[in-house]
Design a protein around this motif. Structure first.
Motif, mmCIF file in Angstrom:
data_model
loop_
_atom_site.group_PDB
_atom_site.id
_atom_site.type_symbol
_atom_site.label_atom_id
_atom_site.label_comp_id
_atom_site.label_asym_id
_atom_site.label_seq_id
_atom_site.Cartn_x
_atom_site.Cartn_y
_atom_site.Cartn_z
ATOM 1 N N PRO A 193 45.446 73.736 43.031
ATOM 2 C CA PRO A 193 45.809 74.184 44.295
ATOM 3 C C PRO A 193 45.859 75.660 44.502
ATOM 4 N N ASP A 194 46.433 76.141 43.378
ATOM 5 C CA ASP A 194 46.721 77.934 43.347
ATOM 6 C C ASP A 194 45.359 78.533 43.405
ATOM 7 N N LEU A 195 44.553 77.980 42.739
ATOM 8 C CA LEU A 195 43.037 78.757 42.643
ATOM 9 C C LEU A 195 42.450 78.697 44.239
ATOM 10 N N ILE A 196 42.504 77.409 44.774
ATOM 11 C CA ILE A 196 42.005 77.005 45.823
ATOM 12 C C ILE A 196 42.644 78.251 46.821
ATOM 13 N N PHE A 197 43.899 78.322 46.825
ATOM 14 C CA PHE A 197 44.624 79.171 47.772
ATOM 15 C C PHE A 197 44.079 80.523 47.503
ATOM 16 N N ASN A 198 44.118 81.049 46.344
ATOM 17 C CA ASN A 198 43.717 82.551 45.956
ATOM 18 C C ASN A 198 42.293 82.686 46.406
ATOM 19 N N LEU A 199 41.331 82.066 46.129
ATOM 20 C CA LEU A 199 39.972 81.934 46.875
ATOM 21 C C LEU A 199 39.866 82.227 48.073
ATOM 22 N N VAL A 200 40.278 81.435 49.096
ATOM 23 C CA VAL A 200 40.604 81.515 50.455
ATOM 24 C C VAL A 200 41.429 82.872 51.012
ATOM 25 N N ARG A 201 42.369 83.205 50.219
ATOM 26 C CA ARG A 201 43.059 84.427 50.579
ATOM 27 C C ARG A 201 42.142 85.521 50.266
ATOM 28 N N ASN A 202 41.469 85.743 49.168
ATOM 29 C CA ASN A 202 40.806 86.854 48.743
ATOM 30 C C ASN A 202 39.090 86.974 49.088
ATOM 31 N N MET A 203 38.861 85.879 49.895
ATOM 32 C CA MET A 203 37.334 86.043 50.615
ATOM 33 C C MET A 203 37.526 85.802 51.826
ATOM 34 N N PRO A 204 38.192 86.873 52.669
ATOM 35 C CA PRO A 204 38.446 86.703 53.991
ATOM 36 C C PRO A 204 37.109 86.470 54.893
ATOM 37 N N ASP A 205 36.074 87.106 54.590
ATOM 38 C CA ASP A 205 34.769 87.029 55.207
ATOM 39 C C ASP A 205 34.149 86.020 54.934
ATOM 40 N N LYS A 206 34.565 85.093 54.308
ATOM 41 C CA LYS A 206 33.871 83.567 54.342
ATOM 42 C C LYS A 206 34.797 82.516 54.870
ATOM 43 N N LEU A 227 45.792 80.713 57.386
ATOM 44 C CA LEU A 227 44.645 81.707 56.988
ATOM 45 C C LEU A 227 43.588 81.423 57.966
ATOM 46 N N PRO A 228 42.827 82.373 58.676
ATOM 47 C CA PRO A 228 42.044 82.322 59.744
ATOM 48 C C PRO A 228 40.641 81.582 59.330
ATOM 49 N N ASN A 229 40.507 81.859 57.867
ATOM 50 C CA ASN A 229 39.110 81.420 57.717
ATOM 51 C C ASN A 229 39.260 80.166 56.861
ATOM 52 N N PHE A 230 40.380 79.367 57.132
ATOM 53 C CA PHE A 230 40.534 77.921 56.549
ATOM 54 C C PHE A 230 40.477 76.895 57.562
ATOM 55 N N THR A 231 39.753 75.840 57.077
ATOM 56 C CA THR A 231 39.836 74.588 57.874
ATOM 57 C C THR A 231 40.145 73.338 57.041
ATOM 58 N N TYR A 232 40.988 72.593 57.502
ATOM 59 C CA TYR A 232 41.629 71.511 56.720
ATOM 60 C C TYR A 232 40.985 70.183 57.455
ATOM 61 N N TYR A 233 40.319 69.294 56.747
ATOM 62 C CA TYR A 233 39.647 68.138 57.378
ATOM 63 C C TYR A 233 40.585 67.054 56.640
ATOM 64 N N ASN A 234 41.578 66.497 57.186
ATOM 65 C CA ASN A 234 42.643 65.666 56.670
ATOM 66 C C ASN A 234 42.242 64.141 57.071
ATOM 67 N N ASN A 235 42.261 63.310 55.867
ATOM 68 C CA ASN A 235 42.053 62.129 55.932
ATOM 69 C C ASN A 235 40.899 61.525 56.706
ATOM 70 N N MET A 236 39.694 62.136 56.414
ATOM 71 C CA MET A 236 38.639 61.998 57.363
ATOM 72 C C MET A 236 37.911 60.472 56.752
ATOM 73 N N PRO A 237 37.239 59.936 57.506
ATOM 74 C CA PRO A 237 36.583 58.703 57.114
ATOM 75 C C PRO A 237 35.379 59.105 56.329
ATOM 76 N N TYR A 238 35.036 58.295 55.322
ATOM 77 C CA TYR A 238 34.044 58.587 54.141
ATOM 78 C C TYR A 238 32.787 58.836 54.956
ATOM 79 N N GLU A 239 32.477 58.162 56.165
ATOM 80 C CA GLU A 239 31.342 58.180 56.717
ATOM 81 C C GLU A 239 30.849 59.486 57.364
ATOM 82 N N SER A 240 32.145 60.448 57.426
ATOM 83 C CA SER A 240 31.688 61.777 58.189
ATOM 84 C C SER A 240 31.361 62.608 56.997
ATOM 85 N N TYR A 241 31.377 62.423 55.835
ATOM 86 C CA TYR A 241 31.239 63.330 54.671
ATOM 87 C C TYR A 241 29.863 64.031 54.695
ATOM 88 N N PRO A 242 28.737 63.372 54.945
ATOM 89 C CA PRO A 242 27.484 63.978 54.935
ATOM 90 C C PRO A 242 27.346 65.163 55.879
#
Length: 340
Positions: A193-206, A227-242
């Motif tokens: 998770p720390d790698l995820i956090f650091n990527l999001v924080r250090n690539m603000p244009d993405k 962080l303004p460039n981050f969206t969390y899709y929490n516990n989404m049904p598998y049918e929504s993945y595509p």
């Protein structure tokens, strides 16, 4: 008994668990039926709470494409298994549990998928290896896992390497154009998770998208979620993945330990470019610089960011490189294990 394992672990298994399996084995011998040489009906076993998650999707699709009379069965305590000629367990610990809850499975044909090592006091290495050696086949998701299981005492004759499949119909091709960067996993320390956090924080244009569960347990989740460039899709049904993958051009898999991971394959089937750590089957299905990029499991975000930037310039049709890894092909291979 496994070749390796500390004495304390073995004693714990002997005192608290092995005698229970002895009772299960004795109970299995009371049943009149013996292991059938003709396999017609098979059951794919998972827990009720797996239904809307990846394990549930696996058993549904593998059973659907089986040429045998195959059905999925869900039970949180893994009890009351329907009678069948054979059983497929989507996770190694489920087989251990079912030996005790339904001893008659020992008279049937059993195929177990070993995802990755997840040893605990309840399901120690000694414990799980002892159970796996009662199976007819153990599916390893990559060659590294097969070698590891051999080293710790699982019989080499029952180990089969099989990269798990996904759906080329369910996951559709999308054109990569100004899409975001995605992750997909349940929260856990091995998900890095720390790698995820650091990527999001250090690539603000993405834009970053995280698909998963239980990330609220991450100690930096509040900061990450703000962080303004981050969206969390929490516990989404598998049918929504595509549709979620269609938002993604680059899929990052930062785990330090995996059997698959299946989301890498799903994202590639959706034509996302994978940037993945060298664990699980990633080195088997990703050719570095050709259909994706690989990095060491101890890499820092400074090492991964240049690979993500390169991924955005890749012109390869990534989907075409994984079309052989379908549920249909995987299910056929499992059928062959049951029949032969």
């Amino acid at each position: 008994m496994p070749k390796k394992g500390n004495l304390q672990e073995r004693l714990y298994f002997l005192i608290f668990h092995k005698w229970k399996y002895g009772i299960a084995i004795l109970r299995s011998k009371l049943y009149k039926n013996v292991k059938s040489t003709r396999i017609e009906k098979i059951i794919y076993v998972a827990r009720e709470k797996d239904k809307d998650w990846i394990f549930g999707a696996k058993v549904r699709r593998l059973s659907r494409y089986s040429s045998l009379n195959a059905t999925a069965y869900y039970h949180n305590k893994l009890r009351n298994l329907p009678d069948a000629d054979g059983y497929y367990y989507i996770y190694q610990n489920y087989f251990c549990r079912c030996i005790r809850s339904t001893p008659n499975v020992l008279n049937k044909k059993n195929i177990v998928m070993f995802t990755h090592p997840t040893w605990s006091k309840k399901y120690s290495k000694t414990h799980v290896v002892w159970c796996l050696n009662k199976a007819d086949s153990v599916i390893c998701l990559n060659s590294e896992i097969k070698e590891y299981l051999e080293e710790i005492g699982v019989k080499s004759s029952i180990l089969k390497v099989m990269h798990i499949g996904t759906s080329s119909e369910f996951f559709y091709y999308h054109e990569r154009k100004d899409g975001g960067i995605g992750f997909c996993s349940n929260f856990g320390t091995r998900k890095n998770p720390d790698l995820i956090f650091n990527l999001v924080r250090n690539m603000p244009d993405k834009k970053f998208y995280l698909i998963g569960r239980n990330w609220e347990d991450y100690n930096k989740f509040k900061e990450l979620s703000q962080l303004p460039n981050f969206t969390y899709y929490n516990n989404m049904p598998y049918e929504s993945y595509p549709d979620l993958y269609s938002k993604i051009d680059v899929f990052v898999s930062p785990s330090t330990l995996e059997g698959g991971p299946v989301p890498v394959l799903e994202s590639m089937m959706s034509n996302c470019v994978p940037v993945a750590s060298k664990t699980g089957f990633c080195p088997d299905i990703i050719a570095h610089g050709e259909n994706g990029f690989l990095f060491e499991i101890d890499s820092k975000y400074q090492d991964v960011i240049p690979l993500i930037e390169q991924a955005y310039t890749l012109k390869t049709n990534v989907r075409n490189t994984v079309l052989e890894y379908t549920w249909q092909n995987c299910s056929k291979k499992i059928d062959d294990l049951f029949i032969n």
